[in-house]
Design a protein around this motif. Structure first.
Motif, PDB file in Angstrom:
ATOM      1  N   GLU A 162      -7.767   4.680  -7.353  1.00  0.00           N
ATOM      2  CA  GLU A 162      -7.669   6.142  -7.225  1.00  0.00           C
ATOM      3  C   GLU A 162      -6.599   6.696  -8.158  1.00  0.00           C
ATOM      4  O   GLU A 162      -6.797   7.726  -8.811  1.00  0.00           O
ATOM      5  N   ASP A 199       1.303   4.015  -2.995  1.00  0.00           N
ATOM      6  CA  ASP A 199       1.024   5.429  -2.765  1.00  0.00           C
ATOM      7  C   ASP A 199       2.200   6.297  -3.220  1.00  0.00           C
ATOM      8  O   ASP A 199       2.002   7.445  -3.641  1.00  0.00           O
ATOM      9  N   ASN A 212      -7.448  -2.344   0.492  1.00  0.00           N
ATOM     10  CA  ASN A 212      -6.856  -1.006   0.494  1.00  0.00           C
ATOM     11  C   ASN A 212      -5.932  -0.801  -0.703  1.00  0.00           C
ATOM     12  O   ASN A 212      -5.883   0.296  -1.274  1.00  0.00           O
ATOM     13  N   LEU A 257       0.828  -1.198   0.000  1.00  0.00           N
ATOM     14  CA  LEU A 257       0.000   0.000   0.000  1.00  0.00           C
ATOM     15  C   LEU A 257       0.869   1.257   0.000  1.00  0.00           C
ATOM     16  O   LEU A 257       0.603   2.207  -0.758  1.00  0.00           O
ATOM     17  N   THR A 263      -6.472   2.054  -3.638  1.00  0.00           N
ATOM     18  CA  THR A 263      -5.442   3.029  -3.996  1.00  0.00           C
ATOM     19  C   THR A 263      -5.094   2.938  -5.473  1.00  0.00           C
ATOM     20  O   THR A 263      -4.895   3.966  -6.140  1.00  0.00           O
TER      21      THR A 263
END
Length: 581
Positions: A269, A238, A262, A234, A266
């Protein structure tokens, strides 16, 4: 020479007993020794200590000498001017903060000035004085927000010291220190750091590589992706926000099938932030099926019609739509918001007949869907960094009728984040107009995203609003947060114009008791802090020249320094004994 009697006595006395007697003194504690004729007790104690020392050393086995510590690396950057060096010493000595009471008085808060000083010194390319490196590292250890600037100023010698002192091991993790990141031209060194480094080191390495060479960073992540823990995947994912481009899409598409929810969210997104990605196209198609123009008989123009999705199918879930809404939100509105947020904003211009974003935002929305739809567009504007849509959604800050629509009751939009999409000058101007029209009560987070130092119109609006609050007899401590921001963010050149606000004024009827004195103290502290910041920048900006009045002797004639009245002299440090010249 110790006699046989002394040797016998010292053989029965423990080393700790001898040390205790020596520390306390023979008058306060009788040492466990027997003095010979004509010998004083103190001399007998020293004889016994000498015998005991020989015995202790004789019991040690010889050991090979350790390798001598290598000298500290050279730092070619220029040293600080003497006045700036003294200023850093004062700031570090006062890093524990000023008075801990609720009433701060008129003295500047040196604790809050240290980050600004470090940033300014780093921008000018100075290196930290060797004697102050331990105090600087201690400050960075206590405050994580100081670490990037402190380690950058300390340079390679901070890492050298950190290897000798476990208290400063945070410097070895590479957080904020460009010297801790290997050269990207050495693939072997980069690969070793990635495979063997601590987690924080790997994140720093990936972020730095993405700035230099985005594809080199992506190759690192791909190489170990399947062996990483979910929480590490994660964080690495990011980090791909740095240098995000269409070249990252194939990897991100595969991450949509990750076993971690998660990680999938991400990846979705990041893909939605790429308007040309396949995911953005899928989300746009879904959003268009839910939102579109509708012509109602008798209406002057089109109306936006909204039909929220009735289910969240497997395809939506794979593309990052979360099925379960937060408490208090309906499922359909929750799904709709996620679809609109992830859809490219440019597609709405075509959907509504070529209208500009401002014209689309002005259209009426049927069935009370306006707040939900506009909130989703706000999040999309932040994600896609679309300034035209941000302007349209922010509207005119000074118009009272419009201000109610900027953040209506029940809205989840974040105006501070929306403002970050605008250019710095425009952002400051919008916040200045907002404060002039509506005061400071809702402007704190907006001020926090404005560039420092504040532009003159913004600074003037803040000071005018504080002055109005004082004249109205408002509680001064209700504005302590804004006043603290002003101390850090106002242009120091504004200090002379604020002198008139430092006087104690008559308290209006119904005012908080003692508010006049509190406001006077707050403005005195503000003016003093601005002048101290101006002095700090001057000390860093120009070489010291006695003829120009800026040299070491200038301190004796320049009048009192607000910092020297609140901070003690910095203690001498022995770092120079541990650091190579």
């Amino acid at each position: 020479m110790p006699t046989a009697t002394t040797r016998t006595a010292s053989a029965t006395a423990s080393w700790s007993d001898l040390v205790s007697a020596a520390l306390l003194g023979t008058k306060r504690r009788t040492p466990p020794v027997t003095a010979r004729a004509g010998q004083g007790v103190a001399a007998a104690l020293l004889d016994a200590a000498a015998v005991s020392t020989v015995r202790r050393r004789a019991a040690l086995r010889p050991a090979p000498a350790r390798e001598r510590t290598a000298p500290a690396p050279a730092d070619p950057r220029p040293p600080l001017p003497p006045a700036a060096r003294r200023r850093l010493s004062l700031l570090l000595a006062d890093r524990g903060g000023t008075a801990g009471g609720s009433r701060r008085g008129t003295a500047p808060d040196l604790t809050e000035l240290l980050p600004q000083w470090l940033a300014a010194a780093g921008e000018r390319g100075y290196r930290a004085p060797e004697a102050l490196l331990p105090a600087l590292l201690d400050a960075a250890r206590a405050r994580t927000d100081l670490r990037p600037a402190a380690l950058a100023l300390a340079g390679p010698r901070a890492l050298w010291l950190a290897r000798l002192n476990g208290d400063w091991k945070f410097a070895l993790r590479g957080i904020g220190s460009p010297t801790a990141v290997p050269d990207s031209d050495d693939p072997g060194s980069v690969r070793r750091r990635w495979e063997e480094g601590l987690f924080a080191e790997r994140v720093q390495l990936l972020t730095t590589l993405r700035r230099r060479d985005p594809q080199a960073g992506l190759r690192l992540v791909r190489g170990t992706w399947t062996t990483e823990r979910a929480e590490d995947r994660l964080m690495f994912l990011d980090s791909l926000r740095e240098g995000l481009s269409a070249a990252d899409e194939p990897f991100l598409e595969r991450a949509l099938s990750d076993r971690s929810r998660n990680v999938r969210a991400t990846a979705a997104e990041l893909l939605s932030a790429l308007p040309g990605s396949a995911l953005a196209g899928r989300m746009a198609e879904r959003a268009r099926s839910c939102v579109g123009p509708d012509h109602i008989p008798g209406a002057e123009g089109p109306t936006i019609n909204v039909e929220a999705p009735h289910e969240c199918d497997a395809g939506m879930q794979r593309d990052g739509v979360t099925t379960t809404p937060p408490t208090g939100r309906g499922e359909r509105s929750w799904w709709l918001g996620q679809l609109v947020e992830a859809a490219p904003l440019d597609g709405w211009i075509e959907r509504f007949g070529g209208r500009a974003p401002a014209a689309i935002v002005a259209l009426p929305v049927a069935d009370d869907w306006r707040t939900e739809l506009h909130d989703a567009w706000c999040r999309a504007a932040v994600r896609q960094r679309d300034a035209d849509w941000a302007r349209a959604l922010l509207g005119v800050p000074a118009a009272p009728a419009r201000s109610a629509e900027v953040a209506p009751v029940g809205s989840t939009r974040d105006l501070a984040k929306l403002l970050t999409v605008l250019p710095e000058d425009e952002r400051a101007g919008w916040v200045a107009e907002f404060i002039a029209a509506h005061g400071l009560s809702d402007a704190f987070r907006m001020l926090g995203v404005c560039a420092v130092p504040w532009a003159e119109p913004l600074g003037r609006s803040v000071v005018d609003a504080l002055d109005i609050a004082r004249d109205a007899g408002s509680y001064p401590w209700s504005f302590s947060g804004v006043m603290g921001l002003a101390e850090r963010c106002l242009d120091p050149a504004a200090a002379d114009r604020l002198d008139m606000l430092t006087a104690v004024t008559d308290e209006p009827e119904g005012a908080s008791p003692g508010s006049g004195g509190y406001w006077s103290e707050a403005f005195q502290r503000l003016v003093g802090t601005l002048r101290l910041r101006a002095t700090m920048y001057a000390e860093l900006s120009r070489p010291e020249d006695p003829a120009s009045g800026t040299g070491p002797d200038a301190d004796r004639t320049a009048g009192p320094d607000p910092a020297t009245e609140t901070a003690p002299d910095a203690p001498r440090s022995s770092a120079s004994d541990r650091t190579a010249p």
